[in-house]
Scaffold this motif. Structure first.
Motif, short mmCIF file in Angstrom:
data_model
loop_
_atom_site.label_atom_id
_atom_site.label_comp_id
_atom_site.label_asym_id
_atom_site.label_seq_id
_atom_site.Cartn_x
_atom_site.Cartn_y
_atom_site.Cartn_z
N LEU A 715 -44.69 -66.02 -48.79
CA LEU A 715 -44.32 -65.24 -47.61
C LEU A 715 -44.87 -65.91 -46.39
O LEU A 715 -46.24 -65.87 -46.33
CB LEU A 715 -44.64 -63.76 -47.67
N VAL A 716 -43.99 -66.47 -45.55
CA VAL A 716 -44.44 -67.30 -44.22
C VAL A 716 -44.51 -66.23 -43.19
O VAL A 716 -43.36 -65.85 -42.96
CB VAL A 716 -43.77 -68.52 -44.10
N THR A 745 -39.42 -69.03 -51.14
CA THR A 745 -39.80 -69.08 -49.77
C THR A 745 -39.18 -67.90 -49.05
O THR A 745 -38.00 -67.81 -48.79
CB THR A 745 -39.72 -70.34 -49.19
N ILE A 746 -40.13 -66.98 -48.46
CA ILE A 746 -39.64 -66.02 -47.39
C ILE A 746 -40.07 -66.22 -46.22
O ILE A 746 -41.50 -66.07 -46.06
CB ILE A 746 -39.95 -64.49 -47.99
N ALA A 810 -48.23 -65.40 -52.63
CA ALA A 810 -49.15 -65.82 -51.60
C ALA A 810 -48.64 -65.66 -50.10
O ALA A 810 -47.30 -65.53 -50.07
CB ALA A 810 -49.44 -67.60 -51.76
N VAL A 811 -49.51 -65.56 -49.22
CA VAL A 811 -49.04 -65.49 -47.73
C VAL A 811 -49.55 -66.43 -47.02
O VAL A 811 -50.77 -66.77 -47.03
CB VAL A 811 -49.77 -63.84 -47.30
N LEU A 812 -48.73 -67.24 -45.91
CA LEU A 812 -49.09 -68.14 -45.07
C LEU A 812 -49.15 -67.71 -44.02
O LEU A 812 -47.87 -67.26 -43.40
CB LEU A 812 -48.04 -69.44 -45.50
N VAL A 813 -50.20 -67.68 -43.27
CA VAL A 813 -50.08 -67.14 -41.69
C VAL A 813 -50.94 -67.98 -40.74
O VAL A 813 -51.95 -68.41 -41.39
CB VAL A 813 -50.55 -65.66 -41.69
N SER A 814 -50.66 -68.10 -39.70
CA SER A 814 -51.46 -69.06 -38.89
C SER A 814 -52.68 -68.09 -38.25
O SER A 814 -52.38 -66.92 -38.07
CB SER A 814 -50.52 -69.59 -37.81
N TRP A 815 -53.71 -69.11 -37.96
CA TRP A 815 -54.64 -68.42 -37.34
C TRP A 815 -54.42 -68.07 -36.02
O TRP A 815 -53.91 -68.79 -35.30
CB TRP A 815 -56.01 -69.38 -37.33
N PRO A 816 -54.91 -66.90 -35.42
CA PRO A 816 -54.52 -66.41 -34.36
C PRO A 816 -55.27 -67.16 -33.03
O PRO A 816 -56.23 -67.27 -32.98
CB PRO A 816 -55.07 -64.88 -34.41
N LEU A 846 -53.28 -68.21 -47.34
CA LEU A 846 -53.43 -69.41 -46.74
C LEU A 846 -53.36 -69.31 -45.26
O LEU A 846 -52.52 -68.92 -45.04
CB LEU A 846 -52.25 -70.57 -47.29
N VAL A 847 -54.52 -69.86 -44.66
CA VAL A 847 -54.36 -69.70 -43.22
C VAL A 847 -54.75 -71.06 -42.76
O VAL A 847 -55.85 -71.70 -42.60
CB VAL A 847 -55.81 -68.78 -42.76
N PRO A 848 -53.86 -71.64 -42.15
CA PRO A 848 -54.04 -73.14 -41.51
C PRO A 848 -54.56 -72.71 -40.19
O PRO A 848 -54.31 -72.10 -39.26
CB PRO A 848 -52.59 -73.80 -41.27
N LYS A 849 -55.51 -73.43 -39.58
CA LYS A 849 -56.17 -73.46 -38.35
C LYS A 849 -55.77 -74.62 -37.65
O LYS A 849 -55.80 -75.77 -38.37
CB LYS A 849 -57.79 -73.36 -38.39
N ASN A 850 -55.71 -74.61 -36.22
CA ASN A 850 -55.04 -75.68 -35.58
C ASN A 850 -53.73 -76.22 -36.12
O ASN A 850 -53.51 -77.15 -36.29
CB ASN A 850 -56.00 -77.01 -35.45
N ILE A 851 -52.87 -75.32 -36.31
CA ILE A 851 -51.49 -75.54 -36.92
C ILE A 851 -50.73 -76.56 -36.12
O ILE A 851 -49.94 -77.65 -36.75
CB ILE A 851 -50.69 -74.33 -37.11
N SER A 852 -50.89 -76.72 -34.82
CA SER A 852 -50.03 -77.68 -34.24
C SER A 852 -50.58 -78.89 -34.26
O SER A 852 -49.72 -79.86 -34.15
CB SER A 852 -50.31 -77.41 -32.62
#
Length: 1166
Positions: A715-716, A745-746, A810-816, A846-852
């Motif tokens: 779940l993105v 994938t949602i 699983a949840v994929l979300v970007s670091w704020p 899953l939390v990617p940091k500095n996603i850019s």
């Protein structure tokens, strides 16, 4: 029911009453003054008043082909009786409007009649002319066109040869099998054709609307190719009739004196030249105007019927008086009867014995002492009757087949022949030879085109008065008629004609006559001329129908590459499609052999018929609600039998052609699937997908997936800006790299507000998500949730996404980003709540940091490492994710390294050995390194970092507190301090600073255990704290948001839940229990350090130490994966939690923080 009021000018007394009635009907909808004025103006001018339900313009009628008048009607209603529904008249017109619009609906496209009108009249006048209602009935519209298309070149040119080679029994089996196939297909087609209105387009329309655009396009193109090659076959048949039977002298490449391969090549070249000429002239006729083809159609049909009647008349005549068609045999070999007159070696005359022309063919001189061919000398010449007649009993001799190799002699069975073993065949061109190698399956391929043409009626559906009645009756009647003719002709040919004549394909043994012509009455020329015109007519029909079929496919837009062929002349004639058809037809003519072209078009027609049967069977089995055919005499078993027969015949005809045809259809299918336009036609494949999906979902409900089947179902969660554009597109790039197109994938986003007010925004957001998913090639679903606040909306997404067993794990979300900014405080609070909810729901996070900084799908890493920092066991997520990433081309060249942390009492050497063995059993290639982290004193930098963090947290909190909340907070601290002072235990003083509004502080009686677990704070510091709390502008506000004692975990709790546990799973010591090793003597510390929460100090110490080690080892890594610690159980330290994670990942370019879902996701077992 009245739809329109006409107000005519009359006496003044009457006008107000009518207007009053109008106002009464629509009171409240429009101002009385305006409507009154309008009514009066209209009355004065005698105009029509169109009544409107309200002042808003209505939508046009949603019904097919509704005219402007019908659209206006649909916007009105009877105000007296239907006021209850007046709000819905925009979208739900009255039933009377619906019925009138449907009554006016015409399914007649611009067919050949309109083309003729457009050619004969000016463009404007033809447009104004109303389209005439279709008037064709069953006989003229379906039955006769089917008869004309089914009877064709094979019946006249190859039927007798098929009977001779395959025998009566073998050929009857072939005919019966093919006719059964077409009959079953006709039953399926009738069911589809009567299931609703079938516009023009025939088989292509039916298949595409039943099986979807992919199958429809693939089969439509196959049907087009079949029709085009049928045109080539008819042209080749016409040229064969012309050059062999009508005017042999017209051959450009003469055949006289040529033998074997040379003669065959000359014949084929003649076919190519004349075939191209005839194709060009036919294409010109079609281009100039379809009207000529249509006018000649009846003439061609009359030729076909007359020819068949002539054959039957001839058969009857043979019973009374067989025709005289002698066949000359030398031994048992059939001679080519062209260059000799008498079937004898010598003849007796008054002057003695004289040699004949036949003698001169085999001897070197006309004299009796000449040197002759050995076989000619050893065998006698005999003459037999080519057509002994139906009563002769020849039937029994022709029951079984005789198959030949190419070049074999056509010999009569049962006649003596003297020949030596070592004699080679000489004078081969004197004998009738087999021109091709024959076998049963070849006969199937050559014969099948003679039963095609069953779609002729459905192709004209637009011209029929009642298509749903005419198509089934006409088609089935035509197939019954033609099947009867074919089956009877097999028996009659075998009963009337000598076997060697039947096997003589070109009639060389009967003076070069067409074999079926020898049987006809009154003359062979009836058949020759009739079949020539009928084949020419069939060729014209193919060249007329095929371009229109291609135009229909092109206009549907499902095959982007064919769009150009949708254009044509001003009157709609498909010029470009005709050009393409002529080119493809020419390729068939260049093959030049009728026997080679026939199996090719058999493939394409069989594939088309197979899918017609599949469509009917599928719709019946799925019980689609819309499947309600008027034709009731169908069953799915019949359709499956028809489909199986089609498939069997395809491989019987030619297995390699069948594979090529399937490859072509499969390629077109995949091309349409990837590049074609999205079409929703309510097709059966979609219904099949729904049934299969329902079945699969029910199976998934039976239990959770095994560890071996576990894969991240993501779940993105993405956020959108004010324009509803996605803010973190690289998040979907990472999703693509993790998923590689597999699994669920949602992609979800949350909007703030109410759904009624924000439904348009939600649709725009969904479209933006779909567009981005297409761009990033992420296969999955998107979901937009609207709620009163973003926190709830995200929570709804987390809970409600997925269906049954197909849910995200699983949840994929970007670091704020920018969470430290004062106006972003709600963002990080939502983030922490999300972390808590995923933990409660047992979902991985899953939390990617500095996603850019993460790579796009187009980038490639040629080298580098993916580093995994395995601090606590999370079910194997940290092992699985790098493995999945390395399956993608972006990360494929990166190597994997796994780091784990050893404590003081751990054996690091043994740990490394055990970890290497573990990875070996997991089949994962990675370098292993154990990092030792010894206990060390907490540095001054750690204290300073913690102090800054707590000061900032207090300031942030105070900024967000109202005046009343501040007073309550001060009261809470004061009460807590007094309680501590009364007990004379300064070490137990606690301050409770809550992020959210707290109730008045608890007394010592309520929470003694909470206070006893607090950190040491001296009374003067407490007084200072109270003082600072009233002064938000104070530069140093040492607030202590502590984790209460109830927040400390017991040994039985899970390992990765909070920072209060050590890595080995032992429970952490209470926050107040400071150890000499960990903390320096309190009197040697700076005064402001004394008030710090020691739990925060220890956590900051761990974060700094870990960050230091990770930076040392992994600063150059392309990606770092590490365990994400859980947030505190209560909410008093949320902002500090964010700071800890920030410190932990400081200086790293790409980080992926991972939390397990509480279950094993990777196993060593197979």
């Amino acid at each position: 029911m009245s739809q329109r009021f006409t107000v005519s000018k009359s006496d003044g007394d009457r006008r107000p009453s009518i207007q009053g009635e109008v106002n009464q009907l629509f009171e409240g909808d429009e101002p009385p003054t305006s409507s009154g004025t309008e009514g009066e103006d209209a009355a004065d001018t005698g105009a029509e008043v169109v009544l409107k339900g309200d002042s808003n313009p209505k939508e046009s009628s949603p019904f097919i082909n509704s005219s402007d008048a019908a659209a206006e009607k649909s916007q009105q209603y009877d105000g007296k009786n239907m006021a209850l529904f007046e709000e819905e008249m925009d979208t739900s017109p009255m039933v009377s409007s619906l019925l009138s619009s449907l009554a006016n609906y015409s399914n007649l496209p611009q067919g050949s009649k309109e083309h003729e009108e457009a050619e004969n009249n000016e463009a404007e006048s033809s447009r104004k002319k109303p389209v005439k209602a279709p008037q064709l009935g069953t006989l003229m519209g379906v039955y006769l066109p089917c008869i004309q298309n089914i009877f064709g070149v094979i019946l006249f040119l190859r039927m007798t040869w098929l009977v001779g080679i395959g025998g009566i029994i073998g050929t009857f089996i072939i005919v019966f099998m093919c006719c059964t196939t077409t009959m079953l297909t006709a039953i399926s087609m009738s069911a589809i054709a009567t299931n609703g209105v079938v516009p023009a387009g025939g088989s292509y329309y039916m298949i595409s609307r039943s099986l979807g655009p992919e199958f429809g396009g693939a089969v439509g193109i196959c049907f087009y190719l079949g029709t085009t090659y049928a045109g080539a076959m008819y042209i080749l048949g016409a040229i064969e009739l012309l050059l062999i039977y009508i005017v042999p002298k017209a051959a450009i490449f003469p055949l006289e004196g040529l033998e074997g391969a040379e003669a065959e090549a000359a014949l084929l070249n003649n076919m190519r030249v004349y075939g191209t000429i005839l194709l060009t002239s036919m294409a010109t006729v079609v281009f100039v105007g379809v009207k000529y083809v249509n006018k000649l159609a009846l003439v061609f049909l009359a030729c076909v019927i007359l020819s068949i009647l002539a054959v039957y008349a001839g058969v009857i005549k043979t019973a009374v008086e067989p025709p005289d068609f002698p066949v000359c045999l030398l031994g048992n070999r059939t001679l080519v009867w062209k260059t000799f007159d008498v079937c004898a070696k010598t003849i007796e005359t008054a002057n003695g014995t004289v040699t004949t022309q036949l003698w001169r063919m085999f001897c070197d001189s006309p004299f009796l002492n000449a040197t002759c061919d050995k076989y000619f000398v050893a065998n006698n010449v005999s003459q037999i009757q080519g057509i002994p007649g139906v009563t002769s009993g020849i039937l029994t001799k022709n029951l079984f087949g005789t198959y030949y190799e190419k070049g074999d002699l056509i010999a009569k069975v049962g006649v003596e022949s003297v020949e030596e073993q070592d004699d080679t065949l000489t004078n081969a061109n004197r004998y009738v030879l087999a021109d091709i190698t024959s076998f049963f399956t070849l006969l199937v391929g050559i014969y099948f085109p003679s039963v095609t043409g069953i779609m002729a009626g459905s192709n004209r559906s637009g011209d029929l008065r009642d298509a749903q009645k005419s198509i089934p009756i006409g088609t089935i009647a035509a197939i019954t008629t033609t099947s009867t003719v074919y089956m009877s002709s097999v028996v009659l040919f075998g009963a009337c004609i000598e076997g060697v004549v039947l096997r003589d394909k070109f009639g060389e043994g009967v003076h070069g006559n067409l074999v079926i012509g020898t049987l006809a009455w009154p003359s062979p020329w009836v058949i020759v001329i009739g079949s020539f015109f009928s084949t020419c007519g069939a060729g014209l029909q193919s060249l007329t129908g095929a371009p229109r079929l291609m135009q229909a496919i092109a206009k549907d837009g499902i095959v982007p590459a064919l769009r150009i062929f949708g254009h044509g002349k001003a009157n709609g004639e498909p010029t470009w499609s005709l050009l393409l058809t002529a080119f493809i037809c020419e390729s068939g003519i260049l093959i030049a052999s009728l026997d080679s072209v026939a199996p090719i078009l058999s493939m394409f027609f069989l594939m088309c018929y197979m899918f017609v049967n599949l469509a009917c069977a599928l719709q019946t089995l799925l019980r689609t609600p819309n499947w309600r055919p008027r034709f009731k005499f169908y069953h799915w078993t019949l359709s499956f039998l028809g489909m199986s027969l089609c498939l069997t015949l395809m491989f019987l005809c030619s297995w390699y052609y069948a594979i090529v045809a399937m490859a072509i259809a499969g390629s077109i299918y995949k091309y349409i699937e990837f590049a074609g336009a999205e079409k929703e036609w309510g097709d059966g494949i979609r219904g099949l997908s729904l049934s299969a999906a329902r079945y699969a979902l029910m199976r998934l409900e039976e239990g959770p997936p095994h560890t071996k089947n576990w894969r991240p179902q993501l779940l993105v969660l993405v956020s959108t800006d004010a324009e509803q554009n996605v803010e973190q597109p690289r998040l979907l790039s990472l999703t693509n790299q993790l998923k590689a197109g597999k699994g669920l994938t949602i992609v979800g986003t949350a909007l703030e507000g109410t759904y009624l007010e924000n439904s348009d925004q939600a649709q725009r957001a969904e479209q933006a998500l779909r567009k981005l998913m297409e761009t990033e090639k992420v296969k999955g679903f998107c979901q937009v949730t609207v709620s009163s606040n973003l926190r709830d909306a995200t929570s709804h997404l987390l809970q409600a996404s997925g269906l049954g067993g197909l849910k995200h794990n699983a949840v994929l979300v970007s670091w704020p980003r920018n969470w430290k900014q004062g106006d972003e405080h709600q963002t990080w609070r939502n983030f922490i709540e999300l972390v808590r909810e995923t933990t409660a729901a047992h979902l991985a996070l899953l939390v990617p940091k500095n996603i850019s900084a993460f790579p796009s799908n187009g980038e490639r890493f040629t080298e580098g490492h993916i580093d995994v920092w395995w601090i606590v066991h999370d079910g194997g997520m940290l092992m699985l994710l790098p493995f999945l990433l390395r399956q993608h081309k972006v990360w494929r060249k990166c190597k994997m390294r796994i780091f784990t942390v050893a404590q003081m009492d751990d054996n690091s050497i043994q740990m490394k050995k055990d970890l290497t063995t573990f990875l070996y059993h997991l089949r994962i290639d990675a370098m292993v390194e154990v990092v030792e982290m010894h206990d060390s004193d907490i540095s001054a930098y750690t204290y300073e970092k913690t102090l800054v963090m707590e000061q900032r947290s207090q300031m942030l909190k105070q900024i967000n507190l109202t005046k009343n909340e501040r007073e309550r907070e001060i009261q809470s601290i004061t009460d807590s301090s007094r309680g501590s002072i009364r007990r004379k235990n300064p070490a137990a003083v606690t301050t409770q600073l809550s992020v959210t509004e707290d109730p008045p502080a608890a007394s010592k009686e309520e929470k003694p255990e909470e206070e006893s677990a607090s950190s040491p704070v001296s009374p003067p510091a407490q007084v200072q704290l109270i003082h600072d709390n009233t002064n938000p502008a104070s530069p140093a506000t040492p607030a202590t948001p502590l984790t209460p004692g109830e927040g400390a975990q017991s040994p039985g709790e899970q390992v990765q839940m909070t920072w209060t546990e050590k890595c080995d799973g032992e429970p952490a010591k209470p926050p107040g229990a400071a150890t000499p090793e960990g903390i320096k003597d309190i009197f040697n510390m700076k005064p402001e350090w004394e008030n710090l929460n020691q739990s925060n100090v220890r956590r900051m110490h761990t974060a700094l130490r870990l960050n230091e080690v990770i930076m040392k080892k992994s600063s150059e890594a392309k990606l770092v994966l590490l365990n994400m610690p859980g947030p505190p159980r209560n909410r008093t330290g949320d902002e500090n939690y964010m700071e800890f994670l920030e410190v932990l990942t400081e200086g790293l370019n790409r980080v992926l923080l991972v939390r397990g879902g509480g279950r094993e996701v990777i196993t060593i077992y197979s």
